[in-house]
Design a protein around this motif. Structure first.
Motif, PDB file in Angstrom:
ATOM      1  N   TYR A 268       0.837  -1.194   0.000  1.00 38.63           N
ATOM      2  CA  TYR A 268       0.000   0.000   0.000  1.00 38.63           C
ATOM      3  C   TYR A 268       0.879   1.255   0.000  1.00 38.63           C
ATOM      4  O   TYR A 268       1.834   1.351   0.773  1.00 38.63           O
ATOM      5  CB  TYR A 268      -0.915   0.003   1.227  1.00 38.63           C
ATOM      6  CG  TYR A 268      -1.841  -1.178   1.288  1.00 38.63           C
ATOM      7  CD1 TYR A 268      -3.105  -1.130   0.720  1.00 38.63           C
ATOM      8  CD2 TYR A 268      -1.442  -2.364   1.917  1.00 38.63           C
ATOM      9  CE1 TYR A 268      -3.956  -2.225   0.775  1.00 38.63           C
ATOM     10  CE2 TYR A 268      -2.287  -3.462   1.972  1.00 38.63           C
ATOM     11  CZ  TYR A 268      -3.537  -3.393   1.393  1.00 38.63           C
ATOM     12  OH  TYR A 268      -4.373  -4.480   1.440  1.00 38.63           O
ATOM     13  N   GLN A 269       0.538   2.202  -0.863  1.00 43.14           N
ATOM     14  CA  GLN A 269       1.258   3.462  -0.963  1.00 43.14           C
ATOM     15  C   GLN A 269       0.277   4.617  -0.891  1.00 43.14           C
ATOM     16  O   GLN A 269      -0.823   4.549  -1.461  1.00 43.14           O
ATOM     17  CB  GLN A 269       2.053   3.527  -2.278  1.00 43.14           C
ATOM     18  CG  GLN A 269       3.109   2.434  -2.415  1.00 43.14           C
ATOM     19  CD  GLN A 269       3.775   2.456  -3.780  1.00 43.14           C
ATOM     20  OE1 GLN A 269       3.127   2.688  -4.793  1.00 43.14           O
ATOM     21  NE2 GLN A 269       5.078   2.208  -3.797  1.00 43.14           N
ATOM     22  N   ALA A 270       0.694   5.677  -0.186  1.00 42.91           N
ATOM     23  CA  ALA A 270      -0.200   6.835  -0.025  1.00 42.91           C
ATOM     24  C   ALA A 270      -0.532   7.480  -1.367  1.00 42.91           C
ATOM     25  O   ALA A 270      -1.616   8.041  -1.544  1.00 42.91           O
ATOM     26  CB  ALA A 270       0.445   7.852   0.905  1.00 42.91           C
ATOM     27  N   SER A 271       0.394   7.390  -2.324  1.00 41.01           N
ATOM     28  CA  SER A 271       0.198   8.040  -3.623  1.00 41.01           C
ATOM     29  C   SER A 271      -0.628   7.199  -4.582  1.00 41.01           C
ATOM     30  O   SER A 271      -0.959   7.659  -5.679  1.00 41.01           O
ATOM     31  CB  SER A 271       1.561   8.328  -4.265  1.00 41.01           C
ATOM     32  OG  SER A 271       2.293   7.124  -4.439  1.00 41.01           O
ATOM     33  N   ASN A 272      -0.970   5.963  -4.188  1.00 37.92           N
ATOM     34  CA  ASN A 272      -1.695   5.072  -5.089  1.00 37.92           C
ATOM     35  C   ASN A 272      -2.830   4.409  -4.317  1.00 37.92           C
ATOM     36  O   ASN A 272      -2.589   3.664  -3.364  1.00 37.92           O
ATOM     37  CB  ASN A 272      -0.748   4.012  -5.656  1.00 37.92           C
ATOM     38  CG  ASN A 272      -1.404   3.167  -6.736  1.00 37.92           C
ATOM     39  OD1 ASN A 272      -2.624   3.192  -6.911  1.00 37.92           O
ATOM     40  ND2 ASN A 272      -0.589   2.419  -7.468  1.00 37.92           N
ATOM     41  N   PRO A 273      -4.083   4.660  -4.690  1.00 37.78           N
ATOM     42  CA  PRO A 273      -5.213   4.075  -3.939  1.00 37.78           C
ATOM     43  C   PRO A 273      -5.316   2.565  -4.095  1.00 37.78           C
ATOM     44  O   PRO A 273      -5.967   1.904  -3.283  1.00 37.78           O
ATOM     45  CB  PRO A 273      -6.439   4.777  -4.537  1.00 37.78           C
ATOM     46  CG  PRO A 273      -5.998   5.174  -5.917  1.00 37.78           C
ATOM     47  CD  PRO A 273      -4.539   5.497  -5.812  1.00 37.78           C
ATOM     48  N   ASN A 274      -4.699   2.012  -5.128  1.00 44.76           N
ATOM     49  CA  ASN A 274      -4.775   0.572  -5.374  1.00 44.76           C
ATOM     50  C   ASN A 274      -3.466  -0.097  -4.954  1.00 44.76           C
ATOM     51  O   ASN A 274      -2.383   0.318  -5.374  1.00 44.76           O
ATOM     52  CB  ASN A 274      -5.025   0.301  -6.863  1.00 44.76           C
ATOM     53  CG  ASN A 274      -6.316   0.913  -7.349  1.00 44.76           C
ATOM     54  OD1 ASN A 274      -7.362   0.798  -6.708  1.00 44.76           O
ATOM     55  ND2 ASN A 274      -6.263   1.594  -8.491  1.00 44.76           N
ATOM     56  N   PRO A 275      -3.544  -1.119  -4.131  1.00 45.62           N
ATOM     57  CA  PRO A 275      -2.318  -1.785  -3.692  1.00 45.62           C
ATOM     58  C   PRO A 275      -1.624  -2.512  -4.842  1.00 45.62           C
ATOM     59  O   PRO A 275      -2.263  -2.953  -5.795  1.00 45.62           O
ATOM     60  CB  PRO A 275      -2.815  -2.773  -2.627  1.00 45.62           C
ATOM     61  CG  PRO A 275      -4.234  -3.032  -2.994  1.00 45.62           C
ATOM     62  CD  PRO A 275      -4.754  -1.743  -3.560  1.00 45.62           C
TER      63      PRO A 275
END
Length: 289
Positions: A268-275
């Motif tokens: 999970y990344q804050a800049s990407n809503p999709n893991p």
């Protein structure tokens, strides 16, 4: 011989034969198994296995004497030298040396120094639970690995009443003073961890950490193979967002030893809503006698 005496003798012989017939064979000795190799490969979406990291373990008369590690960036044979039945020195080629120190009667190392070409790179301090499981390990670096800003990293481990590792917490100290933290929760599976079959887990933990990239030493201290884990960020000791989760699909042999494990991770990344999905295949071999 009087009839009554003959009758008594016959009865005694019958009793003796009965006891001999009922006598059970001695129980067979339990089998001793040792971990002999591990491998971890990234499984690409097209099914290709890449980025192999493998270890082999060699034994002499049941005693671990050598660990070989190979990856895309590291290759080496680590020779274990003992004194008083304890590993006190580990050497790789002619450059790397890991010196372990113990309390007077301890069987687990309490500290270690890793040096290269005679220059001290890192020092380690370890503590253990009353059951002999690692409770913490702290590395303090005098020389930073390439592309690293981590001056110190400390891991603490929490176990349940059965001795299963359930939480691993990591705190790092970076150049500039920042101290990021993260915490991993493990859900225990039903079968023994492969590292349950390795006699020198503290030594393997130290070797793995001297290679710079290893960031999850707790996996060597599981009694049971985890079924899944969740990794969280921490802020001032308070759990924050989920950073990674993983589930394992294991295959065991008839004796319950883990042979292959397919691991699926979600990053999970804050800049990407999709893991981001990542898959690994881990394999293990053993020698039993």
């Amino acid at each position: 011989m009087p009839p009554k005496s003959i009758q008594t003798l016959v009865c005694l012989l019958g009793l003796l034969i009965g006891l001999l017939a009922c006598k059970k064979d001695p129980s067979p000795q339990s089998e001793t198994c040792r971990l002999t190799s591990t491998s971890d490969q990234l499984l690409e979406s097209n099914g290709t296995l890449t980025d192999l990291v493998s270890r082999t373990f060699a034994y002499t008369n049941g005693t671990l004497t050598e660990i070989t590690e190979q990856s895309t960036t590291v290759q080496g044979r680590f020779l274990l030298e003992r004194s008083n039945s304890r590993v006190e020195r580990v050497s790789r080629d002619t450059n790397d040396e890991l010196v372990l120190t113990y309390a007077a009667t301890a069987t687990q190392p309490l500290s270690a120094t890793f040096s290269r070409n005679g220059v001290s790179y890192s020092t380690f301090d370890m503590t253990y639970t009353g059951a002999g499981m690692m409770a913490s390990i702290t590395e303090r670096r005098q020389v930073l690995p390439n592309n690293s800003l981590t001056l110190e990293r400390s891991y603490t481990f929490t176990y349940d009443q059965a001795g299963n590792l359930i939480t691993e917490r990591n705190r790092s100290t970076l150049v500039g003073g920042a101290t990021p933290e993260q915490e991993t929760d493990y859900t225990t599976g039903p079968n023994a961890s492969p590292y349950h079959y390795l006699p020198e887990r503290a030594v393997l933990t130290l070797i793995a950490m001297t290679l710079g990239a290893d960031s999850a030493p707790g996996r060597f201290w599981h009694l049971k193979t985890p079924a899944e884990y969740k990794l969280y960020s921490l802020t001032n000791g308070v759990r924050g967002s989920l950073r990674e989760s993983a589930t394992n699909a294991p295959t065991y042999d008839n004796a319950g030893k883990l042979l292959v494990q397919e691991q699926t991770s979600l990053l999970y990344q804050a800049s990407n809503p999709n893991p981001i999905t990542r898959k690994n295949r881990q394999a293990y071999t053993y020698a039993c006698e």
